[in-house]
Design a protein around this motif. Structure first.
Motif, PDB file in Angstrom:
ATOM      1  N   PHE B 129      40.717  41.010  46.681  1.00  0.00           N
ATOM      2  CA  PHE B 129      39.332  40.534  46.603  1.00  0.00           C
ATOM      3  C   PHE B 129      39.235  39.116  47.145  1.00  0.00           C
ATOM      4  O   PHE B 129      38.289  38.776  47.860  1.00  0.00           O
ATOM      5  N   ALA B 130      40.230  38.293  46.767  1.00  0.00           N
ATOM      6  CA  ALA B 130      40.215  36.905  47.226  1.00  0.00           C
ATOM      7  C   ALA B 130      40.262  36.870  48.744  1.00  0.00           C
ATOM      8  O   ALA B 130      39.524  36.122  49.394  1.00  0.00           O
ATOM      9  N   MET B 131      41.137  37.717  49.317  1.00  0.00           N
ATOM     10  CA  MET B 131      41.280  37.750  50.772  1.00  0.00           C
ATOM     11  C   MET B 131      39.950  38.173  51.400  1.00  0.00           C
ATOM     12  O   MET B 131      39.465  37.537  52.340  1.00  0.00           O
ATOM     13  N   PHE B 187      33.062  56.477  52.148  1.00  0.00           N
ATOM     14  CA  PHE B 187      34.177  57.380  52.484  1.00  0.00           C
ATOM     15  C   PHE B 187      34.682  58.102  51.243  1.00  0.00           C
ATOM     16  O   PHE B 187      35.879  58.139  50.956  1.00  0.00           O
ATOM     17  N   ASN B 188      33.754  58.628  50.467  1.00  0.00           N
ATOM     18  CA  ASN B 188      34.101  59.366  49.253  1.00  0.00           C
ATOM     19  C   ASN B 188      34.815  58.532  48.202  1.00  0.00           C
ATOM     20  O   ASN B 188      35.379  59.059  47.262  1.00  0.00           O
ATOM     21  N   ARG B 189      34.823  57.222  48.385  1.00  0.00           N
ATOM     22  CA  ARG B 189      35.435  56.391  47.339  1.00  0.00           C
ATOM     23  C   ARG B 189      34.342  55.640  46.616  1.00  0.00           C
ATOM     24  O   ARG B 189      33.473  55.024  47.228  1.00  0.00           O
ATOM     25  N   ARG B 190      34.409  55.726  45.316  1.00  0.00           N
ATOM     26  CA  ARG B 190      33.364  55.105  44.530  1.00  0.00           C
ATOM     27  C   ARG B 190      33.741  53.647  44.302  1.00  0.00           C
ATOM     28  O   ARG B 190      34.785  53.335  43.741  1.00  0.00           O
ATOM     29  N   ILE B 191      32.901  52.763  44.771  1.00  0.00           N
ATOM     30  CA  ILE B 191      33.167  51.347  44.578  1.00  0.00           C
ATOM     31  C   ILE B 191      32.161  50.798  43.578  1.00  0.00           C
ATOM     32  O   ILE B 191      30.958  50.850  43.810  1.00  0.00           O
ATOM     33  N   THR B 192      32.667  50.316  42.419  1.00  0.00           N
ATOM     34  CA  THR B 192      31.747  49.781  41.421  1.00  0.00           C
ATOM     35  C   THR B 192      31.571  48.284  41.641  1.00  0.00           C
ATOM     36  O   THR B 192      32.501  47.590  42.044  1.00  0.00           O
ATOM     37  N   PHE B 193      30.386  47.825  41.409  1.00  0.00           N
ATOM     38  CA  PHE B 193      30.136  46.387  41.528  1.00  0.00           C
ATOM     39  C   PHE B 193      28.962  45.997  40.642  1.00  0.00           C
ATOM     40  O   PHE B 193      28.260  46.845  40.103  1.00  0.00           O
ATOM     41  N   GLN B 194      28.808  44.676  40.488  1.00  0.00           N
ATOM     42  CA  GLN B 194      27.731  44.163  39.652  1.00  0.00           C
ATOM     43  C   GLN B 194      26.631  43.629  40.552  1.00  0.00           C
ATOM     44  O   GLN B 194      26.754  42.545  41.109  1.00  0.00           O
ATOM     45  N   PRO B 195      25.520  44.365  40.676  1.00  0.00           N
ATOM     46  CA  PRO B 195      24.448  43.902  41.569  1.00  0.00           C
ATOM     47  C   PRO B 195      23.870  42.562  41.126  1.00  0.00           C
ATOM     48  O   PRO B 195      23.420  41.782  41.965  1.00  0.00           O
ATOM     49  N   PRO B 405      27.838  30.545  21.528  1.00  0.00           N
ATOM     50  CA  PRO B 405      27.942  31.997  21.312  1.00  0.00           C
ATOM     51  C   PRO B 405      28.561  32.652  22.544  1.00  0.00           C
ATOM     52  O   PRO B 405      28.320  32.213  23.668  1.00  0.00           O
ATOM     53  N   LEU B 406      29.344  33.670  22.306  1.00  0.00           N
ATOM     54  CA  LEU B 406      30.068  34.291  23.413  1.00  0.00           C
ATOM     55  C   LEU B 406      29.120  35.111  24.282  1.00  0.00           C
ATOM     56  O   LEU B 406      28.384  35.945  23.799  1.00  0.00           O
ATOM     57  N   THR B 407      29.129  34.816  25.585  1.00  0.00           N
ATOM     58  CA  THR B 407      28.371  35.623  26.535  1.00  0.00           C
ATOM     59  C   THR B 407      29.373  36.075  27.582  1.00  0.00           C
ATOM     60  O   THR B 407      30.083  35.264  28.148  1.00  0.00           O
ATOM     61  N   GLY B 408      29.422  37.358  27.813  1.00  0.00           N
ATOM     62  CA  GLY B 408      30.476  37.863  28.693  1.00  0.00           C
ATOM     63  C   GLY B 408      30.222  37.582  30.158  1.00  0.00           C
ATOM     64  O   GLY B 408      29.884  38.472  30.917  1.00  0.00           O
ATOM     65  N   VAL B 409      30.372  36.338  30.555  1.00  0.00           N
ATOM     66  CA  VAL B 409      30.297  36.039  31.982  1.00  0.00           C
ATOM     67  C   VAL B 409      31.694  35.656  32.457  1.00  0.00           C
ATOM     68  O   VAL B 409      32.578  35.395  31.654  1.00  0.00           O
ATOM     69  N   THR B 410      31.874  35.633  33.774  1.00  0.00           N
ATOM     70  CA  THR B 410      33.206  35.333  34.294  1.00  0.00           C
ATOM     71  C   THR B 410      33.384  33.843  34.471  1.00  0.00           C
ATOM     72  O   THR B 410      32.426  33.105  34.624  1.00  0.00           O
ATOM     73  N   LEU B 411      34.634  33.413  34.439  1.00  0.00           N
ATOM     74  CA  LEU B 411      34.960  32.031  34.765  1.00  0.00           C
ATOM     75  C   LEU B 411      35.024  31.961  36.287  1.00  0.00           C
ATOM     76  O   LEU B 411      35.865  32.624  36.893  1.00  0.00           O
ATOM     77  N   PRO B 412      34.136  31.186  36.920  1.00  0.00           N
ATOM     78  CA  PRO B 412      34.054  31.224  38.382  1.00  0.00           C
ATOM     79  C   PRO B 412      35.413  31.016  39.056  1.00  0.00           C
ATOM     80  O   PRO B 412      36.165  30.130  38.673  1.00  0.00           O
ATOM     81  N   LEU B 413      35.701  31.882  39.997  1.00  0.00           N
ATOM     82  CA  LEU B 413      36.872  31.816  40.871  1.00  0.00           C
ATOM     83  C   LEU B 413      38.189  32.175  40.199  1.00  0.00           C
ATOM     84  O   LEU B 413      39.206  32.337  40.850  1.00  0.00           O
ATOM     85  N   ILE B 414      38.224  32.286  38.878  1.00  0.00           N
ATOM     86  CA  ILE B 414      39.496  32.579  38.212  1.00  0.00           C
ATOM     87  C   ILE B 414      39.504  33.975  37.599  1.00  0.00           C
ATOM     88  O   ILE B 414      40.455  34.723  37.767  1.00  0.00           O
ATOM     89  N   SER B 415      38.438  34.335  36.876  1.00  0.00           N
ATOM     90  CA  SER B 415      38.409  35.634  36.203  1.00  0.00           C
ATOM     91  C   SER B 415      38.629  36.787  37.170  1.00  0.00           C
ATOM     92  O   SER B 415      38.217  36.725  38.327  1.00  0.00           O
ATOM     93  N   GLY B 417      37.860  40.236  38.832  1.00  0.00           N
ATOM     94  CA  GLY B 417      36.575  40.889  39.100  1.00  0.00           C
ATOM     95  C   GLY B 417      36.117  40.566  40.506  1.00  0.00           C
ATOM     96  O   GLY B 417      35.919  39.402  40.852  1.00  0.00           O
ATOM     97  N   GLY B 418      35.994  41.604  41.323  1.00  0.00           N
ATOM     98  CA  GLY B 418      35.696  41.414  42.739  1.00  0.00           C
ATOM     99  C   GLY B 418      34.320  40.838  42.982  1.00  0.00           C
ATOM    100  O   GLY B 418      34.173  39.855  43.713  1.00  0.00           O
ATOM    101  N   SER B 419      33.290  41.430  42.341  1.00  0.00           N
ATOM    102  CA  SER B 419      31.916  41.001  42.623  1.00  0.00           C
ATOM    103  C   SER B 419      31.785  39.499  42.426  1.00  0.00           C
ATOM    104  O   SER B 419      31.328  38.770  43.309  1.00  0.00           O
ATOM    105  N   SER B 420      32.210  39.056  41.250  1.00  0.00           N
ATOM    106  CA  SER B 420      32.035  37.658  40.897  1.00  0.00           C
ATOM    107  C   SER B 420      32.816  36.751  41.846  1.00  0.00           C
ATOM    108  O   SER B 420      32.296  35.759  42.355  1.00  0.00           O
ATOM    109  N   LEU B 421      34.070  37.108  42.107  1.00  0.00           N
ATOM    110  CA  LEU B 421      34.919  36.254  42.938  1.00  0.00           C
ATOM    111  C   LEU B 421      34.354  36.124  44.342  1.00  0.00           C
ATOM    112  O   LEU B 421      34.185  35.024  44.872  1.00  0.00           O
ATOM    113  N   ILE B 422      34.023  37.275  44.946  1.00  0.00           N
ATOM    114  CA  ILE B 422      33.552  37.254  46.327  1.00  0.00           C
ATOM    115  C   ILE B 422      32.230  36.489  46.430  1.00  0.00           C
ATOM    116  O   ILE B 422      32.061  35.639  47.314  1.00  0.00           O
ATOM    117  N   ILE B 423      31.322  36.756  45.501  1.00  0.00           N
ATOM    118  CA  ILE B 423      30.021  36.074  45.554  1.00  0.00           C
ATOM    119  C   ILE B 423      30.199  34.571  45.388  1.00  0.00           C
ATOM    120  O   ILE B 423      29.552  33.767  46.075  1.00  0.00           O
TER     121      ILE B 423
END
Lengths: 471, 482
Positions: B129-131, B187-195, B405-415, B417-423
């Motif tokens: 994902f990083a690449m 190509f018949n591969r299901r790619i999940t992401f966070q819109p 309070p805990l909110t399930g967001v990602t730590l930018p650039l470290i967590s 997860g492809g969507s978050s990292l790439i964006i």
């Protein structure tokens, strides 16, 4: 030309304002971030130690083979627990039994200091030195615990409670610092026989900290504080005790239905008069008493080095009968001996309740002190005036009241007796107090299960305080 | 011997991250003309990433984790990706901020390593994902060149954005209790992401586009209604963290773009009321708030995650357990939401705190770029991106430390997860692209001024008109003023 420059100036001004807003946003966010950093530093400095040693932390049970766990010493330097050839070795005989509940052991269901300080005992002090040495020796040593507990007192206390033949608990602590001198629970287990499982629940229960008991008349100390706060003329206010009281058909009797006659709060404490407190309770109501109780660690976490059960005070509205019962320490109120001795210690200490502790300091393998516990206050919710008044009353309890069997001009004990009726047949005996009353050096709580009244506890108190004076 | 090496490595890691920050400090001083040491700080700073990787390799090799993170192939691949990107970014984003590039590379690198240490397969994925993200980042200048007039596309952004956040309702893919996942099939591969991640960029562009000129009530109203709709949709999807991030971005851009303090204040008040209603109305919100107030009150229920996270952070103290020596896998979802605890556990508290300072550094550089932009639209985009990432970082670090309070967001650039990292990488590359444009404009300005002066000098040498002398004097006086 001029108009143009004005426009330009305006534009520049706008731009400047715009840029200031960006700076403002950056600074606001920066403040938030710094707040987070400060909170993390605070976490490491203050909160993390008490938290990570909880047995809820799975890392507590992970043992590092390369580290030789440190020993646990009492205040005289006696080794209570140590590691020999990779195994934990404890004191044998009565001494070992007296320490069993406090020291505990490490396992999934482990308890006591061994569990709660498992990480600390494995922590390698002076690590760089040790690791370099370890290249040859292959061993590193964990830190040691030094307790405030006096092994001799601990053993004597345990002997006393065994002699009485009753289950129960004894706690002795310094009210001015919170240092616990002895803390025993009966029945106990010999480490050699301990199969390290909790099949025999009764023996594993540390009655001093995890045993929840009705406080009985000892709770009248808490009720008294409520009365002092809510009845301004309590010192002169008189009540006629006829040995029993009947409010709306709910009857409360005094011990053996003795009529105490016309009495004030002072006499009521001295004679442990039930009807006086039942009457006052009916006048004042439950909310005020709950307020006082919650100021004195009821319904709240009790911070201590090993597991402590929460003292409970009813959170619901109660009927007249339960209201009166609650004021005399029956009802649904439940507490631990540790909490009661902390409260009474606070009374002896001029209203300042000190946080009890058993770990004096932690030292590394060279004996260098790594971490010393500083005495700290829980709160001073009992005012100096209240504590002085209560002190006078508690002195009278021993001088001429329910505790006069241990009246002794040298020991100068003050305290409150209690007998908590659990069922018709079973009554627990309590004594919680301190000595000497003019300058308390030691606070003591003795609880004997199923002992009919507080006579047996008083004997133990006298013996132990005498022993403590000899130290 | 291994333990000795690990002990030394703990100090080394703290040393690296400290040096990293010190070099940034040096660079900033140089840039402001406060020092003239001629040290190539940005290069040294980048080299630290490589040294970091070498140390990691040695430690992992000694610990015997030779198949995964301790394999030479992995660490070399990671390092090569970093080096190639560094070289290409210098060419493609001429004039961009090297400190910002180094910082995000440091974080990406650290993220890949720590995820790989937790779970090798996840780590490899993260590396991929990083690449991918870095490649897209390098292509951003071309992509942005193709799009005509990005600042006037307000309504198109609105449509795209709403389409994105509504996507999960049609293509559902529930993960971790949130309903904000969607998928596409290629190509018949299901790619999940966070819109909702992708929508972040569009949202910032949308708001910036609205606020870029004189503000009318219509525009502010449109922005407010759209934002409210988005936040409500996200709350319905149980993605409270992202909802909060959107809201904070809205407040920030509203304040910076329109300067309307009353409205910003009003929005905050309304949001507080809204959150109170949510606390009372939604049980899953109430659970989070209650467990935040006291995680020990329900150690196996609501408080479980935060408690485990605090154990993870706290057990090994300021220095940490050493890489590979802790037990971060005990913490639930440690690879994404709780990655910060894993770093705290293994690299130690000091490292974790200095990591926050790197985030501060990133946002400082972003704010700097926003201040240098001439166009209001560009400034707003940069501020939007900066504050969005900043809020996200505060939320998740505060959350895992039990401060918020805990909110399930990602730590930018470290967590993980492809969507978050790439964006996030794309966001940074947009910021850098704007910085590059700023520098190009500045360069052009300087060149024009130079040409002008040369022109005058030439005329003077030939024998001048009075007018020219005056013009020359103007230029000179202007220059001396500067």
């Amino acid at each position: 030309m001029e108009i143009e420059s004005k426009e330009e100036k305006m534009k520049k001004g706008m731009e400047g304002k715009f840029k200031n807003k960006i700076r403002f946003i950056f600074i606001i966010n920066l403040i938030f971030m710094l707040f987070i950093i400060i909170s993390i530093i605070k976490f490491y400095r203050e909160d993390s130690f008490g938290l990570v040693n909880k047995t809820l932390n799975p890392r507590v049970f992970i043992e590092d083979e390369n580290v030789i766990k440190g020993s646990i010493y009492d205040s005289n330097g006696m080794e209570v627990a140590k590691t020999v050839d990779g195994r934990r070795v404890y004191k044998k005989g009565i001494m070992g039994e007296s320490f069993f509940h406090l020291i505990g052991y490490v396992k999934e269901e482990g308890f006591g200091l061994e569990s709660n300080y498992s990480l600390a005992l494995q922590k390698v002090g002076g690590e760089l030195n040790q690791r370099i040495n370890a290249i040859e020796e292959k061993k590193v040593y964990g830190n040691n615990l030094h307790l405030t507990i006096d092994g001799n007192m601990q053993k004597k206390a345990y002997e006393q409670i065994v002699q009485s033949g009753k289950n129960g608990s004894i706690i002795m602590l310094e009210p001015s610092t919170g240092k616990v001198i002895a803390m025993v629970s009966n029945p106990s287990i010999n480490y050699d026989n301990a199969k390290y499982n909790k099949s025999d629940e009764k023996k594993f229960l540390n009655r001093s900290t995890s045993g929840l008991y009705a406080p009985g008349s000892v709770f009248k100390v808490v009720s008294s504080i409520t009365i002092m706060e809510n009845r301004k003329d309590y010192e002169s206010e008189k009540y006629e005790c006829t040995g029993h009281i009947n409010i709306d058909g709910n009857i409360i009797k005094c011990y053996n239905e003795v009529a105490h006659g016309e009495i004030t709060l002072e006499d009521a404490i001295e004679q442990s008069c039930n009807t006086y407190f039942a009457y006052m309770g009916n006048e004042i109501g439950i909310d005020k008493l709950r307020e006082t109780a919650e100021k004195l660690n009821f319904n709240g976490e009790f911070d201590f080095e090993i597991e402590v059960s929460k003292s409970k005070f009813t959170k619901e509205e109660v009927g007249t009968s339960e209201l009166m019962q609650t004021y005399i320490g029956q009802g649904k109120t439940l507490t631990t001996p540790l909490n009661m001795v902390t409260i009474l210690g606070g009374v002896g200490n001029g209203g300042i309740m000190m946080k009890p502790y058993v770990v004096d300091y932690i030292s590394d393998y060279r004996g260098k002190v790594v971490n010393r516990t500083k005495p700290s206050m829980i709160n001073k919710n009992i005012t100096l005036e209240q504590s002085t008044k209560l002190n006078d009353m508690l002195i009278k309890v021993v001088e001429s009241g329910t505790g006069k069997s241990i009246k002794n001009n040298e020991l100068k004990i003050a305290g409150k007796t209690g007998s908590a009726e659990i069922t018709e047949e079973v009554t627990h005996g309590w004594f919680v107090g301190y000595a000497p009353y003019d300058m308390p050096k030691i606070a003591i709580a003795v609880l004997l299960e199923d002992s009919e009244n507080s006579k047996a506890t008083l004997k133990i108190v006298e013996k132990l305080i005498e022993e403590y004076e000899k130290l | 011997m291994l333990k000795l090496a690990i002990l030394i490595s703990k100090y080394l890691y703290i040393g690296y991250i400290s040096l990293f920050l010190i070099f940034s400090w040096g660079y900033v001083l140089e840039e402001r003309g406060l020092s003239n040491s001629r040290v190539r700080y940005s290069m040294h700073q980048f080299n630290l990433i490589l040294v970091f990787n070498i140390t990691t390799y040695i430690i992992m090799y000694l610990s015997g984790m030779r198949s995964g993170i301790g394999s030479l192939g992995f660490i070399v691949t990671l390092s090569i990706i970093m080096v190639i990107f560094k070289l290409l970014s210098k060419k493609i984003f001429e004039g961009s901020c090297p400190i910002l590039w180094n910082s995000i590379l440091f974080l990406i690198n650290l993220g890949v390593i720590i995820i790989c240490r937790i779970d090798y397969v996840l780590g490899l994925k993260q590396l991929m994902f990083a690449m991918l993200g870095l490649i897209v980042a390098l292509m951003m200048p071309m992509i942005l060149k193709v799009v005509p007039k990005i600042e006037i596309l307000g309504l198109i952004y609105l449509v795209v954005m709403l389409g994105l956040v509504l996507l999960p309702f049609f293509y559902k893919e529930s993960q971790g209790g949130s309903l904000n996942w969607s998928y596409i099939t290629i190509f018949n591969r299901r790619i999940t992401f966070q819109p909702s991640e992708l929508a972040k960029i569009v949202y910032i562009f949308f708001l910036s586009s609205l606020f870029r000129k004189q503000n009318s009530k219509f525009k502010i109203g449109l922005a407010t209604i759209t934002s409210a709709t988005l936040v409500i949709i996200l709350v319905i999807q149980k993605d409270l963290g992202t909802a909060l991030i959107y809201f904070m971005t809205y407040i920030t851009l509203l304040y910076v773009g329109t300067g309307n303090i009353t409205l910003s204040g009003l929005a905050i008040v309304l949001a507080s009321i809204g959150s109170f209603v949510a606390y009372k109305g939604f049980p899953h919100v109430a659970v989070r708030i209650d467990s935040w107030k006291n995680p020990l009150s329900d150690p196996f229920g609501g408080g479980y995650q935060v408690l485990q996270s605090l154990f993870s952070m706290g057990t090994y103290g300021y220095l940490g357990s050493g890489l590979g020596q802790g037990y971060p896998e005990i913490v639930p979802v440690v690879e994404s939401d709780f990655i910060y605890s894993a770093i705290g556990e293994e690299f130690g508290g000091i490292f974790a705190i200095l990591l926050i300072v790197i985030y501060i550094l990133i946002f400082y550089r972003i704010a700097n770029i926003a201040l240098r932009s001439n166009k209001k639209f560009n400034s707003l985009v940069v501020v939007g991106i900066g504050s969005l990432l900043y809020v996200q970082t505060i939320l998740i670090i505060g959350g895992v430390m039990g401060i918020l309070p805990l909110t399930g967001v990602t730590l930018p650039l470290i967590s993980a997860g492809g969507s978050s990292l790439i964006i996030t990488i794309i966001m940074i590359s947009i910021v850098q692209w704007i910085q590059r444009n700023n520098m190009i404009e500045k360069k052009l300005e300087i060149e024009e001024a130079k040409k002008h002066r040369e022109y005058i000098i030439e005329h003077r040498n030939r024998g001048l008109f009075e007018k020219d002398i005056k013009a020359y004097k103007d230029v000179v006086s202007e220059e001396s003023e500067e």
